[in-house]
Design an enzyme around this catalytic site. Structure first.
Site, PDB file in Angstrom:
ATOM      1  N   HIS A  62       7.635  17.643  45.126  1.00  0.00           N
ATOM      2  CA  HIS A  62       7.648  18.764  46.060  1.00  0.00           C
ATOM      3  C   HIS A  62       9.060  19.302  46.289  1.00  0.00           C
ATOM      4  CE1 HIS A  62       4.019  16.438  47.810  1.00  0.00           C
ATOM      5  NE2 HIS A  62       3.610  17.276  46.867  1.00  0.00           N
ATOM      6  N   LYS A  72      16.607  16.111  52.431  1.00  0.00           N
ATOM      7  CA  LYS A  72      15.742  15.010  52.864  1.00  0.00           C
ATOM      8  C   LYS A  72      16.499  13.704  52.783  1.00  0.00           C
ATOM      9  CE  LYS A  72      11.431  16.874  50.958  1.00  0.00           C
ATOM     10  NZ  LYS A  72      10.347  16.614  50.012  1.00  0.00           N
ATOM     11  N   TYR A 132      10.645  10.155  56.312  1.00  0.00           N
ATOM     12  CA  TYR A 132      11.439  11.286  55.845  1.00  0.00           C
ATOM     13  C   TYR A 132      12.164  11.881  57.039  1.00  0.00           C
ATOM     14  CZ  TYR A 132       7.833  11.805  52.128  1.00  0.00           C
ATOM     15  OH  TYR A 132       6.945  11.635  51.103  1.00  0.00           O
ATOM     16  N   ASP A 168      -1.495  17.918  44.475  1.00  0.00           N
ATOM     17  CA  ASP A 168      -0.456  17.447  43.561  1.00  0.00           C
ATOM     18  C   ASP A 168      -0.927  17.444  42.109  1.00  0.00           C
ATOM     19  OD1 ASP A 168       1.244  17.195  45.686  1.00  0.00           O
ATOM     20  OD2 ASP A 168       1.169  15.007  45.761  1.00  0.00           O
TER      21      ASP A 168
END
Length: 179
Positions: A62, A72, A132, A168
């Site tokens: 992603h 991130k 995250y 995905d």
């Protein structure tokens, strides 16, 4: 925190400094000041948790499109993951290259993923949790991704994924994304 470079510029592994005694341990998981000092930028806008019931669960790859690209900081709190970053930045010396790291609850490593780099992971154990820290806030209309099994990338996953979301599974190949 200690910062270890990876083959992708700006993509950095962070090692926590653990202070242990007979009570247990204490460690700082992130520091905005240290991230800024290292030239990485803030990751404090959002914090998310991903729980993954089964080993060989794949999430990714992603990214966020401009102007909402994300930074991130990814850390495994329980279990373990094979964490992957793919450089999609045009003009980068590592454009279209990938790097990986094993993140576990025990090694307490974190991967900093800079803007313009796609991210994904494969769980290596059942009941894996991934934390995250992300900045800026998520922008759904800017969400994008590429297929985990894109032959152009030739990522060397440690095992074939057994659990992959429909989203995905249907992400485009790089060739389709660039057309």
């Amino acid at each position: 925190m200690r910062f270890r470079t990876t083959p992708l510029p700006g993509c950095v592994l962070l090692e926590t400094e653990v202070h242990a005694d007979d009570r247990g341990f204490f460690c700082r998981l992130s520091s905005e000041a240290e991230l800024r000092e290292a030239g990485l930028g803030s990751v404090a806008a959002e914090t998310s948790l991903s729980y993954n019931r089964r080993r060989s669960t794949l999430r990714g790859l992603h990214f966020q499109r401009p102007p909402h690209e994300e930074r991130k900081l990814v850390r495994c709190l329980r279990g373990s993951i094979f964490d992957v970053a793919v450089d999609l930045r045009p003009g980068s010396p590592s454009h279209m290259a990938w790097t990986s790291a094993i993140l576990t609850a025990e090694n307490r490593l974190a991967l900093f993923v800079p803007p313009g780099v796609a991210h994904g992971f494969l769980t290596l154990e059942d009941d894996t949790e991934v934390l995250y820290q992300i900045s800026p806030p998520y922008h759904p209309d800017s969400a994008g991704g590429i297929r985990w099994d894109d032959p152009r990338l030739a990522i060397e996953w440690p095992a074939p994924p057994e659990v992959v979301s429909d989203r995905d599974r249907s992400l485009p190949l790089l060739a389709d994304l660039q057309n």
